[in-house]
Design a protein around this motif. Structure first.
Motif, short mmCIF file in Angstrom:
data_model
loop_
_atom_site.label_atom_id
_atom_site.label_comp_id
_atom_site.label_asym_id
_atom_site.label_seq_id
_atom_site.Cartn_x
_atom_site.Cartn_y
_atom_site.Cartn_z
N ALA A 54 0.83 -1.22 0.00
CA ALA A 54 0.00 0.00 0.00
C ALA A 54 0.86 1.25 0.00
O ALA A 54 1.95 1.28 0.55
N SER A 55 0.33 2.31 -0.62
CA SER A 55 1.02 3.61 -0.67
C SER A 55 0.12 4.69 -0.10
O SER A 55 -1.09 4.48 0.10
N PHE A 56 0.70 5.86 0.13
CA PHE A 56 -0.09 6.99 0.61
C PHE A 56 -1.15 7.39 -0.43
O PHE A 56 -2.24 7.84 -0.09
N PHE A 57 -0.83 7.18 -1.70
CA PHE A 57 -1.77 7.49 -2.78
C PHE A 57 -3.03 6.62 -2.64
O PHE A 57 -4.14 7.08 -2.94
N ASP A 58 -2.87 5.39 -2.17
CA ASP A 58 -4.03 4.52 -1.94
C ASP A 58 -4.95 5.13 -0.88
O ASP A 58 -6.18 5.12 -1.02
N HIS A 59 -4.34 5.64 0.19
CA HIS A 59 -5.15 6.27 1.23
C HIS A 59 -5.84 7.53 0.70
O HIS A 59 -6.99 7.80 1.05
N GLN A 60 -5.16 8.29 -0.15
CA GLN A 60 -5.77 9.47 -0.74
C GLN A 60 -6.97 9.10 -1.61
O GLN A 60 -7.99 9.79 -1.61
N ALA A 61 -6.84 8.01 -2.35
CA ALA A 61 -7.95 7.56 -3.21
C ALA A 61 -9.17 7.20 -2.38
O ALA A 61 -10.31 7.51 -2.74
N VAL A 104 -5.23 11.22 11.80
CA VAL A 104 -4.40 10.74 10.70
C VAL A 104 -5.02 9.44 10.16
O VAL A 104 -4.83 8.37 10.74
N PRO A 105 -5.79 9.51 9.06
CA PRO A 105 -6.48 8.31 8.58
C PRO A 105 -5.56 7.19 8.16
O PRO A 105 -5.85 6.02 8.36
N SER A 106 -4.40 7.53 7.56
CA SER A 106 -3.49 6.48 7.09
C SER A 106 -2.89 5.68 8.25
O SER A 106 -2.42 4.56 8.06
N LYS A 107 -2.91 6.27 9.45
CA LYS A 107 -2.38 5.59 10.64
C LYS A 107 -3.48 5.25 11.64
O LYS A 107 -3.19 4.67 12.69
N SER A 108 -4.72 5.63 11.32
CA SER A 108 -5.86 5.45 12.24
C SER A 108 -5.52 5.98 13.63
O SER A 108 -5.74 5.32 14.64
N ARG A 109 -5.00 7.20 13.68
CA ARG A 109 -4.49 7.74 14.94
C ARG A 109 -5.07 9.12 15.23
O ARG A 109 -5.03 10.02 14.38
N LEU A 110 -5.60 9.29 16.43
CA LEU A 110 -6.11 10.58 16.90
C LEU A 110 -5.01 11.29 17.65
O LEU A 110 -4.51 10.80 18.66
N LEU A 111 -4.60 12.48 17.16
CA LEU A 111 -3.49 13.21 17.77
C LEU A 111 -3.95 14.30 18.72
O LEU A 111 -3.19 14.73 19.59
N GLY A 112 -5.20 14.75 18.57
CA GLY A 112 -5.68 15.81 19.43
C GLY A 112 -7.03 16.31 18.97
O GLY A 112 -7.69 15.67 18.13
N ILE A 113 -7.45 17.45 19.48
CA ILE A 113 -8.73 18.05 19.09
C ILE A 113 -8.58 19.57 19.00
O ILE A 113 -7.72 20.15 19.65
#
Length: 500
Positions: A109-116, A380-389
Motif C-alpha cells: 500500500a502507498s499513501f496514494f491509496d489512502h488518498q484515493a 491521521v487516517p493512514s495511521k488510524s491515529r487521533l493526535l488531538g482536538i
C-alpha cells in the motif's frame, strides 16, 4: 483535470472492492458496538452496503457520480430521504476508517491509496449532504420560476418521495394569491400514499372558495412539483412544462456546484496555509488560525494528546489567550467528552454541541464564556491515529448552528492538520508535552551511550552497572518512547532533543 479526479475516485472504488471481504467481516463484527447510536440508520447502512457492492459487481467500471447518485436514489426508494446528518457522517467515516486500516496492513500500500479512499468517501458525503442542505432554498427557486410568468400560477408545492409515501416539503403561493402562513405550515409535512390526495388537501386548505384550479405534476429527479394554475382551461404545451422542470433542476445543479467550489476552495487554501509551516510552533499556529480564517468560526483552541502520560495538553489558540490555553493539562480519560464521545472522535467525526457545558468542565465554560461549540478531531487516517482536538466557536457566549456541509468539510481540515502534526510529532511532544521529564537522568545516560554505538555490556561498564540493569533500563526506555527497538528509541530521543 476532471479525468484525473475521476481516475483517483475509481482507484478508490477499486481498492474498496479488493478489500470488500475483510471489510464485511470487520463491519459485521462492529455492528453490535455502533447500533446503540441509531439502530435503524445502521441497519439501513448495512443493507445499502450490500446493494452498493452488488451494483459495482454488475456495472464493473461505473462513473463515480452516477454510481453514488444511483445508490442514494435506491436509498430513497427503500427508506426515508431524511436522515440524521451527524450520525450519517459518523457511519461514513467509520466505514472509511475500516478501509484505511485494511490498506495500512497491506505491504504494497502507498499513501496514494489512502488518498484515493479519502477522495471517494469525501465525494459520498458531498453528494449526500449537499442534497440535504439544498432543502432550505427550494422556496427561493420556486419563487424564481413563478417570476418568469411562463404560466399563471396560484401556488407550487414541492413533494418528496419517502419510502411508500409522498410528503409535502413546502408550498409557495404567488403574490396574487396570498394565504395565511399558518395554513401553509399545516400543508408542510403532510403525507399520503397517493399524490392526488396531497393535491386535494392543499387545494382545500389554501384554495380560494370553490375554485380548485388545475394542478400539473412535474417530476424533477426525486421531487415532484405540484403547480396549481390560475385558469382551469389553459392550454399547456410540453415546452412550458419542460421549461419549469429544467429551471428547477438547473438551480439545484448550480447550487451543488457552487457549494462544492466554495468548500473545495476553502480546503485548498487551508492546506496551502499549513504547508508554510517550518516547525511545531508554526504548525500549531497555522492550524488554529486557518480554522478561523477558512471556516465559519471566530475562536479556536488546539489540544494535543500526550500518549506518554494520557493527558490532553493545550498548545495554541487563535483569538483566545495562548498562554491560558497552554496552561491547560487534563487527564484525558477523566473528561466527560472522552468518556461519552471517544468512538466518534477516533472515527474523525466533528461534533457539534449546542451547550458546551454538556461535555467540558465548568471552570472552562466560565473562564472562556463558552456556549455552542464544535469539537474537531485532529486525525491521521493512514495511521488510524487521533493526535488531538480543536475547539471552535463563534465568540464569547455565542449560540450558533452548523450545516452538514460545514461538518463534512471539517473532516478534511482535521485530516490535513493531522498529517502535518504527525510529520513533526516527536518535535511537538517535546516542545509542548513536557517530555523533558519523560526520561530519568540515568535513562538518558544509558540511551546516549546506545546512540553513540555502545553495546549493552559497554554501556554497563561505562556506567558501573550490571548488564542486566542496563538491559532493564533499555526496556523501560523503549516502552516510554513507544519505540520498536533500542536503535529506534535512540533516533526518537535525538529528534525530541532528549539527548544530544
Amino acid at each position: 483535470m476532471e479525468h484525473k479526479v475521476e481516475q483517483l475516485l475509481l482507484k478508490g472504488l477499486d481498492i474498496l472492492m479488493e478489500h470488500r471481504e475483510p471489510f464485511m467481516k470487520e463491519w459485521k463484527e462492529l455492528l453490535p458496538t455502533i447500533k446503540f447510536r441509531n439502530e435503524s440508520l445502521v441497519d439501513e447502512f448495512d443493507i445499502m452496503i450490500e446493494i452498493a457492492i452488488q451494483k459495482v459487481l454488475n456495472e464493473k467500471k461505473p462513473r463515480i457520480d452516477s454510481f453514488i447518485l444511483s445508490v442514494l436514489t435506491e436509498w430513497q426508494k427503500r427508506f426515508s430521504n431524511k436522515f440524521d446528518e451527524n450520525e450519517t457522517i459518523f457511519l461514513v467515516t467509520t466505514i472509511e476508517n475500516i478501509f484505511h486500516k485494511l490498506v495500512a496492513a497491506t505491504p504494497s500500500a502507498s499513501f496514494f491509496d489512502h488518498q484515493a479512499i479519502q477522495a471517494f468517501f469525501a465525494r459520498i458525503l458531498d453528494q449526500a449532504l449537499l442534497t440535504q442542505d439544498s432543502e432550505n432554498l427550494t422556496d427561493k427557486w420556486v419563487k424564481m420560476i413563478m417570476a418568469t410568468n411562463i404560466l399563471p400560477m396560484k401556488w407550487v408545492a414541492v413533494v418528496k418521495k419517502e419510502q411508500d409515501d409522498f410528503q409535502i416539503d413546502s408550498v409557495v403561493c404567488s403574490p396574487g394569491h396570498e394565504v395565511d402562513s399558518h395554513l401553509l405550515s399545516m400543508c408542510s409535512g403532510l403525507k399520503s400514499g397517493e399524490i392526488d390526495h396531497l393535491s386535494l388537501a392543499i387545494s382545500r386548505l389554501i384554495g380560494a372558495g370553490t375554485d380548485k384550479g388545475r394542478i400539473l405534476k412535474i417530476p424533477c429527479l426525486n421531487e415532484i412539483l405540484l403547480v396549481c394554475l390560475q385558469e382551469q382551461d389553459l392550454v399547456i404545451g410540453e415546452q412550458q412544462i419542460q421549461f419549469i422542470r429544467d429551471m428547477y433542476l438547473r438551480q439545484l445543479k448550480l447550487y451543488h456546484l457552487e457549494r462544492k467550489i466554495v468548500w473545495k476552495d476553502a480546503s485548498l487554501l487551508f492546506l496551502q496555509h499549513l504547508l508554510c509551516s517550518r516547525n511545531a510552533d508554526d504548525a500549531v499556529k497555522a492550524i488554529t488560525k486557518g480554522l478561523v480564517d477558512y471556516m465559519p468560526f471566530s475562536r479556536c483552541a488546539l489540544f494535543l494528546y500526550n500518549h506518554y502520560e494520557d493527558t490532553g495538553i493545550g498548545v495554541s489558540g487563535y483569538n483566545v489567550s495562548i498562554p491560558s490555553v497552554q496552561q491547560i493539562k487534563e487527564e484525558v480519560f477523566e473528561l466527560s467528552l472522552i468518556q461519552k464521545y471517544l468512538l466518534p472522535l477516533i472515527q474523525s467525526q466533528p461534533l457539534y454541541f449546542e451547550d458546551a457545558a454538556e461535555i467540558l468542565p465548568k471552570k472552562y465554560i466560565q473562564e472562556y464564556k463558552l456556549r455552542s461549540l464544535v469539537i474537531l478531531p485532529i486525525f491521521v487516517p493512514s495511521k488510524s491515529r487521533l493526535l488531538g482536538i480543536a475547539l471552535l466557536d463563534q465568540g464569547e457566549n455565542s449560540e450558533f448552528a452548523v450545516s452538514s456541509q460545514t461538518l463534512a468539510t471539517l473532516i478534511k481540515f482535521g485530516r490535513y492538520a493531522g498529517e502535518l502534526m504527525y510529520s513533526i510529532w516527536d518535535e511537538a511532544i517535546q516542545q509542548f508535552g513536557g517530555s523533558d521529564c519523560l526520561l530519568t537522568q540515568r535513562e538518558k545516560e544509558v540511551l546516549k551511550l546506545i546512540a553513540e554505538g555502545a553495546s549493552i555490556n559497554e554501556a554497563a561498564k561505562e556506567l558501573h552497572l550490571s548488564s542486566y540493569t542496563v538491559r532493564d533500563y533499555v526496556s523501560v526506555i523503549i516502552q516510554k518512547l513507544a519505540a520498536k527497538n533500542r536503535t529506534d528509541a535512540a533516533v526518537k530521543a535525538l529528534k525530541m532533543n532528549l539527548i544530544s
